[in-house]
Each structure stands twice: as structure tokens, then as C-alpha cells.
Design a protein around this motif. Structure first.
Motif, PDB file in Angstrom:
ATOM      1  N   LEU A 142      13.542   6.894  -5.739  1.00  0.00           N
ATOM      2  CA  LEU A 142      13.867   7.669  -4.416  1.00  0.00           C
ATOM      3  C   LEU A 142      13.071   7.605  -3.336  1.00  0.00           C
ATOM      4  CD1 LEU A 142      15.424  10.688  -6.271  1.00  0.00           C
ATOM      5  CD2 LEU A 142      16.569   8.859  -5.369  1.00  0.00           C
ATOM      6  N   VAL A 143      11.683   7.484  -3.637  1.00  0.00           N
ATOM      7  CA  VAL A 143      10.789   7.708  -2.414  1.00  0.00           C
ATOM      8  C   VAL A 143      10.684   6.416  -1.673  1.00  0.00           C
ATOM      9  CG1 VAL A 143       8.218   7.921  -1.886  1.00  0.00           C
ATOM     10  CG2 VAL A 143       9.415   9.571  -3.469  1.00  0.00           C
ATOM     11  N   THR A 144      10.640   5.485  -2.537  1.00  0.00           N
ATOM     12  CA  THR A 144      10.410   3.861  -1.755  1.00  0.00           C
ATOM     13  C   THR A 144      11.702   3.585  -1.122  1.00  0.00           C
ATOM     14  OG1 THR A 144      11.248   2.904  -3.947  1.00  0.00           O
ATOM     15  CG2 THR A 144       8.778   3.124  -3.457  1.00  0.00           C
ATOM     16  N   TYR A 145      12.885   3.974  -1.711  1.00  0.00           N
ATOM     17  CA  TYR A 145      14.119   3.646  -0.734  1.00  0.00           C
ATOM     18  C   TYR A 145      14.110   4.391   0.492  1.00  0.00           C
ATOM     19  CZ  TYR A 145      16.633   0.722  -4.337  1.00  0.00           C
ATOM     20  OH  TYR A 145      17.011  -0.338  -5.205  1.00  0.00           O
ATOM     21  N   ALA A 146      13.372   5.413   0.466  1.00  0.00           N
ATOM     22  CA  ALA A 146      13.339   6.329   1.733  1.00  0.00           C
ATOM     23  C   ALA A 146      12.279   6.046   2.508  1.00  0.00           C
ATOM     24  CB  ALA A 146      13.401   7.943   1.639  1.00  0.00           C
ATOM     25  N   ALA A 147      11.064   5.235   2.105  1.00  0.00           N
ATOM     26  CA  ALA A 147      10.004   5.142   2.962  1.00  0.00           C
ATOM     27  C   ALA A 147       9.793   3.673   3.293  1.00  0.00           C
ATOM     28  CB  ALA A 147       8.673   5.372   1.936  1.00  0.00           C
TER      29      ALA A 147
ATOM     30  N   PRO B 143      12.258   0.027   4.018  1.00  0.00           N
ATOM     31  CA  PRO B 143      13.494  -0.542   4.447  1.00  0.00           C
ATOM     32  C   PRO B 143      13.917  -1.368   3.197  1.00  0.00           C
ATOM     33  CG  PRO B 143      12.323  -0.283   6.223  1.00  0.00           C
ATOM     34  CD  PRO B 143      11.235  -0.244   5.174  1.00  0.00           C
ATOM     35  N   GLY B 144      15.079  -1.007   2.505  1.00  0.00           N
ATOM     36  CA  GLY B 144      15.646  -1.799   1.302  1.00  0.00           C
ATOM     37  C   GLY B 144      14.972  -1.733   0.232  1.00  0.00           C
ATOM     38  N   GLY B 145      13.669  -1.032   0.250  1.00  0.00           N
ATOM     39  CA  GLY B 145      13.007  -0.596  -1.065  1.00  0.00           C
ATOM     40  C   GLY B 145      12.538  -1.813  -1.847  1.00  0.00           C
ATOM     41  N   LEU B 146      12.226  -2.103  -2.895  1.00  0.00           N
ATOM     42  CA  LEU B 146      11.539  -3.082  -3.758  1.00  0.00           C
ATOM     43  C   LEU B 146      12.879  -3.600  -4.696  1.00  0.00           C
ATOM     44  CD1 LEU B 146       8.242  -1.350  -4.975  1.00  0.00           C
ATOM     45  CD2 LEU B 146       8.541  -3.209  -2.973  1.00  0.00           C
ATOM     46  N   PRO B 147      12.291  -4.988  -5.245  1.00  0.00           N
ATOM     47  CA  PRO B 147      13.382  -5.364  -5.969  1.00  0.00           C
ATOM     48  C   PRO B 147      13.577  -4.613  -7.133  1.00  0.00           C
ATOM     49  CG  PRO B 147      11.994  -7.104  -5.225  1.00  0.00           C
ATOM     50  CD  PRO B 147      11.491  -5.919  -4.824  1.00  0.00           C
ATOM     51  N   ARG B 148      14.933  -4.612  -7.753  1.00  0.00           N
ATOM     52  CA  ARG B 148      15.191  -3.763  -8.813  1.00  0.00           C
ATOM     53  C   ARG B 148      14.308  -4.260 -10.210  1.00  0.00           C
ATOM     54  NH1 ARG B 148      21.460  -4.084  -8.607  1.00  0.00           N
ATOM     55  NH2 ARG B 148      20.854  -6.261  -8.045  1.00  0.00           N
TER      56      ARG B 148
ATOM     57  N   PRO C 200       0.735  -1.159   0.033  1.00  0.00           N
ATOM     58  CA  PRO C 200       0.021   0.017   0.006  1.00  0.00           C
ATOM     59  C   PRO C 200       0.841   1.336  -0.085  1.00  0.00           C
ATOM     60  CG  PRO C 200      -1.106  -1.627   1.385  1.00  0.00           C
ATOM     61  CD  PRO C 200       0.377  -2.035   1.215  1.00  0.00           C
ATOM     62  N   VAL C 201       1.870   1.229   0.778  1.00  0.00           N
ATOM     63  CA  VAL C 201       2.775   2.466   0.587  1.00  0.00           C
ATOM     64  C   VAL C 201       3.439   2.743  -0.561  1.00  0.00           C
ATOM     65  CG1 VAL C 201       4.873   3.362   1.906  1.00  0.00           C
ATOM     66  CG2 VAL C 201       3.273   2.109   3.291  1.00  0.00           C
ATOM     67  N   ALA C 202       3.913   1.215  -1.250  1.00  0.00           N
ATOM     68  CA  ALA C 202       4.536   1.554  -2.592  1.00  0.00           C
ATOM     69  C   ALA C 202       3.416   2.257  -3.701  1.00  0.00           C
ATOM     70  CB  ALA C 202       5.068   0.339  -2.919  1.00  0.00           C
ATOM     71  N   LEU C 203       2.267   1.698  -3.519  1.00  0.00           N
ATOM     72  CA  LEU C 203       1.289   1.940  -4.445  1.00  0.00           C
ATOM     73  C   LEU C 203       0.977   3.593  -4.395  1.00  0.00           C
ATOM     74  CD1 LEU C 203      -1.430  -0.794  -4.198  1.00  0.00           C
ATOM     75  CD2 LEU C 203       0.033  -0.231  -6.205  1.00  0.00           C
TER      76      LEU C 203
END
Length: 679
Positions: A130-135, A137-142, A82-85
């Protein structure tokens, strides 16, 4: 509607105290309301685009995550989804807004807009990372970012370009169902692409585009604006038959005339019609509405001759001009060009009062700043011309009045002499008497080595001009050119009438050739050469002559018929006075000439010293109606004139339709009985 009615009612109120203020305030309120309504009604479209982008972003990210984990998404990513969306939607909408993708023209979008969509998508993905790496932890898979970028960009492209392709497909279906003409465009350059794009985007277009034909073999098989390049131009008839094409559109306004004629010859049996973009149009404004039927002017074996408006305007602006024969094709165009280029006063003179009246009214309406005067007079009578000259004092005199029909003048040489020879003499003397600065005689190529009464009388008229020019302060010039396309009584209107009637089309000889020029070219030549002071005899470089039989075949093909099958061509034989091939210069004139802007200035032979005496004898013969004497006198004046004989042999026998009656040559003039004396 209520606002409008209220405003109109308020406008009828008497101007009491404060009424004007009320009315102005009410108008301002209405204007504000219109602006708000435009904003309100345009808002749903923009909101719909933004909502579609948001939905596409959500679906793209969810599908990217599902594809990355093959449907088995780990719980940690499900919790962060949900945060990523939310981050993806916010980043995408911000970048799309910055790129103005919410302001979109579905009908006029092109390659630059597609690049704009791609750049906005890349920027949105970078911001999303940039936003997901900040929000998170570890972000999403590339790989999720890569998949989401591909899916989102594709979705944005479909949203914006899909309606255009759908409308194009639906437009083709509608044109097919409505019976639109199946068309092929000749060309493969930018002009063809512009025409095809406008043709497919025009809602009420009456053409269904099948593809292109080109002279570049490397382009065959490629696509232009989504349509295939079907064939090389030499294979066009085969493609027309295979696809059932009904129309051929020439897209290049600078297409060589030889290529147009070659295409017409190849497609002579295809029963298609032809349209072309005329030379005068500008490519940046090219559209389907500019298409015109292919005309004989497009078949001339040379480039069109264009004269600079500024140069012509400098020659005639603010001057007084008189034009004889102002009701004819050349005379009326001369009047129009003179008025357009700013003459102060224009005197139109002719015996045809109906044509004179109509042309003068048209000019007065088009050019209200020009003083247009009309005079009904006969150039064969000198005294009325002298009175007209004294009344208007023209500075420039153009003599276009003449008997020009070759076969008719063979039977009336006395009338041809009165009009063509002595009419020229009278108008030239009129120009001298009023102190005109320039006198221009319109002559013809039939005056060179003449074989007709019309040609020899124009040759004598040139001699009259040369003789007067030797002792006159008026600068005198004869302008000689060939046949004029589309003039009254010329071959083109006759051919068109015969084709409209179902044929046959009558041609004098299969090898007969003529020089042709357009009416604007003829008038431009008259104005530039006649007024420019280049010499006493000027001729336009008219390129190669055209075979009349080929012209007839091309006209039949342009009308959508098959020559010799649906419309027969019948060869009738050369008529008295006609030549197989016309000439523009005599041998002496060819030896000394200069060229300026394709205008040849010839050195003319000196007229006979006893020309006035010979003219006096010729006048007596013409007044007495002694036709044989007139012919003999003309031959003495012009030794190269061959009266009553043909310049070339009769045509060879060719197959003719059984329904065509054979043509019988008229008896020579010398054998004709003299006219009976009046009772």
C-alpha cells in the motif's frame, strides 16, 4: 553493592528525628534504580532484534529486486529503491512491534510463535504494498513483493529459531563429549513429546536422546520434536544394541504394567537401565526431573488402587486412634495416613522402642496439629493394654502387631500363638473395655487353607474376632490382603541386597506365585474397608498373582544386569510352611461376596461354639512350650491346616551354576528335639 552498603549503614543509625523518612526515601530510590536497570539491560536485546529485522528487510528487498531482474536492475527502480527500502523497513518494524516479535523467548518458542512470525510478515508485506503504490508511481513489480515476503519471513524465522536449534545441536555435542547416557524414550504420544522437549532443553540434562520406540507401527520413521521414531517396541533390543543405548525412559505414566514387564523381558540381555514417570504426576507438569527408577510397583498386573482422600478424611478426622505394631511397615504407614487425614489424637504402641521413637518424632514434625502419644507395650500382656485403653479411650483401634515371618514361626509355634492369637484377643478386649467404636485386625492371605504356623495363627485370630463381634458393641473387621511390596523382611529388599552383592538371587520355586500390593494400597484398604462398616472380613481385589521368578528376573534387568549370566538365579525349594500358590478366599467365602471399589466383602464361617474352651487349652500348651501340642491344637481349630507338609511338590531340577552350593531342606518341626529345660 555501594547502594546496598549505604542502605545497611543507614539502617543502623538510631531513630533520631527524620531518620525513618530518610530510610524510606532511600529504599524507594533503590527500588526505582533496580527497575530502571532492568529496563536498561533488557533494552539491548529488543533493540538488537529490531535492528536485525531491519537489516534482514533491507537485504531481502535488495535480493528480491536483484533476482527479479537477474542482476540487471533498470535505472528507474534504482532511483526509487531508497524510498522502497525505507518504506519496507518502516512497515516491517511496525508490524513486528505490533506482533511483539521484539519480545522473544529463544528457548521456549514453539508453533504458535512461528505462526505469529508468519502473520506479522504477511501484514508487513500488505502494508508495504500500500505504501509503495502511494509513494512510487506504479509501485514495484508484483514478483518483487512475493520474493521479498518469502525472504523476509525466512530471515525472521532464522533470527528467532536459529539460536534454539543451535543451542540444541550444541547441547547434544556437549552431552556426547561429557559422556551423557544414551537414552531411548518409549512412547510416541504427547507425553513422549513433552518429555523429549524438556530433556533437550534442560541445560544440565544427563541424557542424550537417540529417538523413540513405540507400539504404533504407523509412527515408525516419523519424527517427534526432531527426533526419529526408531522402531516398534518389539524391536527395541535390536535398536539398543545398534545404537549403544544405555537407558530406556517410559514416558507414559499410565503405561500398562504388562507392557512394562514385557519390555523388561525383551531387554533382559541388553544391559540397559530403566526409568519411568510415576502415576501420581500430572502431565502438564511432566519433566525429566520426575523420572524415577522403574520399581516393582510398576510391574503389578493390575491398575493401582487409589482411595479418595475425602472419604478417608470423613472416617477419621477429629477422632482418637490407637495403632499396635506402629513401628512396622504397615503400622507406621497407618499412623502417617491417620495423621495426614486429621485424627485428633494418635497413640502409637509397639515393643520396638527404637522404631517407635523415630516414627513418632517424624510424625510430630510433619503434623504438629496432631496429638501424638507413644506407648511401649507387649500385646501378649493384657493388663498394660487395659491401662492404656483407660488412659486414652481410643475410638478406633488398629491391630497391626504380629509375627509374620513364615519360616521363623515354623520353629516357634508357641510364640506365634502368643503374639498372633492371644495378642489379637487382648487388643480386641482392650477395644471393648474402653468403648471403642471400631476395631480393625490386619490379616493375611496365608490364613486361607493355611500350610504354615503363621497363616493358621492369623486364621485363628480371625475366628477370635468373629466370636467377639457376635456379642460386642464395638464394630470389628478383619482386613485380609497379600504380600506388601517393600515391607521390612519381604522378598523385594532381599532380592535387591542379593543383586547388589553380585548374586545369586535365591527363589524358592520357578512356579511360585504371590499376590502383591503396595503399602499405600494396603493402608487405604485398611482405612476404607475397616472403618466403612461393610462387613467382618474384607479383601482387596488384587488382580493376577505374580511369579516370583519373573519378579526376580525383572529386578535384575532393572539393575542393568543380565539374568542367569551376570546374576544367576538359584532355586532353593519351598521352605517349611510355604505354599506354591496363595489364595485370598476359601470356597465358602467365594460363594457369598459383594464388591465395592474393588473391595470384596466375604461372608465368614461361624467360629466353633467351644472356641473359648479351645483357646484356653491352646494357651496352656503355648505357655508350657509344647510345640507339638500347639500344632495339634491349631489343626483341630482349623481343619484345613496341614502342618509340617508342603502344599505343592518340590521344584524340578534346573541347571545351576557350578559355584552354587546345593540347598538342603531343614528337618520338619516334629522331628526337632524339644528345647532343654532351664538350668
Amino acid at each position: 553493592m555501594r547502594f546496598k552498603a549505604a542502605n545497611e549503614l543507614l539502617a543502623r543509625v538510631p531513630f533520631a528525628k527524620g531518620a525513618r523518612d530518610w530510610r524510606e526515601g532511600w529504599t524507594a530510590l533503590l527500588d526505582s534504580g533496580r527497575a530502571l536497570s532492568q529496563t536498561f539491560f533488557s533494552a539491548p536485546r529488543r533493540l538488537t532484534l529490531l535492528a536485525s529485522d531491519a537489516l534482514a528487510t533491507v537485504l531481502s528487498l535488495e535480493l528480491a529486486v536483484w533476482l527479479r531482474f537477474e542482476g540487471q536492475v533498470p535505472s528507474q527502480y534504482l532511483r526509487e529503491l531508497p524510498v522502497a527500502l525505507a518504506a519496507a523497513v518502516a512497515c516491517r518494524l511496525a508490524c513486528n512491534w505490533a506482533a511483539s516479535l521484539h519480545r522473544w523467548s529463544f528457548r521456549l518458542s514453539g508453533l504458535p510463535d512461528a505462526v505469529r512470525v508468519a502473520l506479522a510478515a504477511v501484514a508487513g508485506s500488505a502494508l508495504f504494498m500500500l505504501v509503495t503504490y502511494a509513494a512510487i508511481p506504479g509501485g514495484l513489480p508484483r514478483s518483487v513483493y512475493a520474493l521479498e515476503l518469502f525472504l523476509s519471513t525466512s530471515a525472521f524465522g532464522v533470527i528467532r529459531f536459529g539460536p534454539r536449534f543451535g543451542a540444541s545441536w550444541m547441547g547434544d555435542r556437549m552431552r556426547t563429549w561429557s559422556g551423557a547416557e544414551r537414552a531411548i524414550i518409549v512412547g510416541s504420544g504427547s507425553e513422549a513429546e513433552l518429555l523429549a522437549r524438556d530433556l533437550q532443553r534442560t541445560p544440565d540434562s544427563k541424557y542424550l536422546l537417540l529417538g523413540f520406540a513405540t507400539t504404533d507401527g504407523n509412527m515408525v520413521g516419523c519424527r517427534i520434536d526432531g527426533r526419529p521414531v526408531l522402531c516398534h517396541l518389539r524391536d527395541l533390543p535390536r535398536v539398543i544394541r545398534r545404537l549403544g543405548a544405555q537407558m530406556v525412559l517410559f514416558a507414559d505414566p499410565c503405561l500398562p504394567a504388562a507392557l512394562v514387564r514385557e519390555t523388561l523381558d525383551r531387554c533382559a540381555e541388553s544391559r540397559v537401565r530403566f526409568k519411568i514417570i510415576p502415576n501420581r504426576q500430572q502431565l502438564e507438569r511432566l519433566s525429566v526431573a520426575m523420572l524415577e527408577d522403574v520399581s516393582p510397583e510398576d510391574l503389578l498386573p493390575r491398575e493401582s488402587v487409589a482411595f479418595e482422600d475425602a472419604e478417608i478424611r470423613a472416617l477419621v478426622r477429629g477422632r482418637r486412634a490407637l495403632v499396635t505394631g506402629a513401628g512396622g511397615s504397615i503400622g507406621s504407614e497407618l499412623c502417617r495416613q491417620l495423621a495426614r487425614h486429621g485424627v485428633r489424637q494418635l497413640v502409637m504402641l509397639d515393643m520396638n522402642e527404637n522404631a517407635l521413637y523415630l516414627n513418632s518424632r517424624k510424625l510430630a514434625e510433619q503434623f504438629p496439629g496432631v496429638d501424638v502419644r507413644v506407648e511401649v507395650a507387649d500385646v501378649r500382656e493384657q493388663q498394660p493394654l487395659l491401662r492404656i485403653a483407660d488412659r486414652y479411650r481410643p475410638e478406633d483401634v488398629f491391630h497391626a502387631a504380629a509375627h509374620k515371618h513364615v519360616p521363623l514361626m515354623e520353629g516357634s509355634p508357641d510364640e506365634a500363638v502368643k503374639n498372633n492369637v492371644f495378642g489379637t484377643l487382648h487388643v480386641a478386649r482392650m477395644a471393648q473395655s474402653c468403648g471403642a467404636e471400631r476395631f480393625v485386625l490386619i490379616s493375611t492371605d496365608k490364613a486361607v487353607n493355611p500350610s504354615s504356623v503363621m497363616g493358621v495363627t492369623k486364621r485363628v485370630a480371625e475366628q477370635v474376632l468373629l466370636e467377639l463381634a457376635q456379642k460386642s458393641r464395638t464394630r470389628m473387621t478383619a482386613v485380609r490382603f497379600g504380600n506388601v511390596l517393600g515391607s521390612a523382611g519381604s522378598v523385594i529388599p532381599i532380592f535387591k541386597q542379593q543383586i547388589a552383592a553380585g548374586g545369586p538371587v535365591t527363589v524358592t520355586h520357578p512356579d511360585c506365585t504371590r499376590y502383591f500390593m503396595t503399602i499405600p494400597e494396603a493402608v487405604g484398604l485398611v482405612l476404607i474397608a475397616g472403618l466403612g462398616g461393610y462387613g467382618q472380613l474384607c479383601i482387596l481385589d488384587m488382580g493376577e498373582p505374580i511369579r516370583i521368578a519373573e519378579l526376580a528376573r525383572n529386578l535384575i534387568t532393572m539393575a542393568g544386569h543380565v539374568p542367569d549370566q551376570e546374576i544367576p538365579i538359584v532355586y532353593t525349594g519351598l521352605r517349611p510352611g510355604e505354599k506354591l500358590h496363595e489364595e485370598l478366599l476359601t470356597e465358602q467365602e467365594e460363594r457369598t461376596q459383594t464388591v465395592r471399589n474393588r473391595i470384596k466383602v466375604a461372608c465368614c464361617a461361624t467360629p466353633p461354639r467351644d472356641l473359648p474352651v479351645r483357646l484356653a487349652g491352646l494357651r496352656r500348651l503355648a505357655d508350657d512350650g509344647d510345640r507339638e501340642g500347639v500344632i495339634q491344637a491349631l489343626q483341630e481349630l482349623v481343619p484345613t491346616y496341614r502342618p509340617g507338609s508342603l502344599a505343592e511338590p518340590a521344584p524340578r531340577e534346573l541347571p545351576r551354576p557350578a559355584s552354587v552350593v546345593s540347598w538342603r531342606r531343614p528337618a520338619p518341626i516334629a522331628a526337632a528335639a524339644p528345647p532343654a529345660p532351664p538350668a
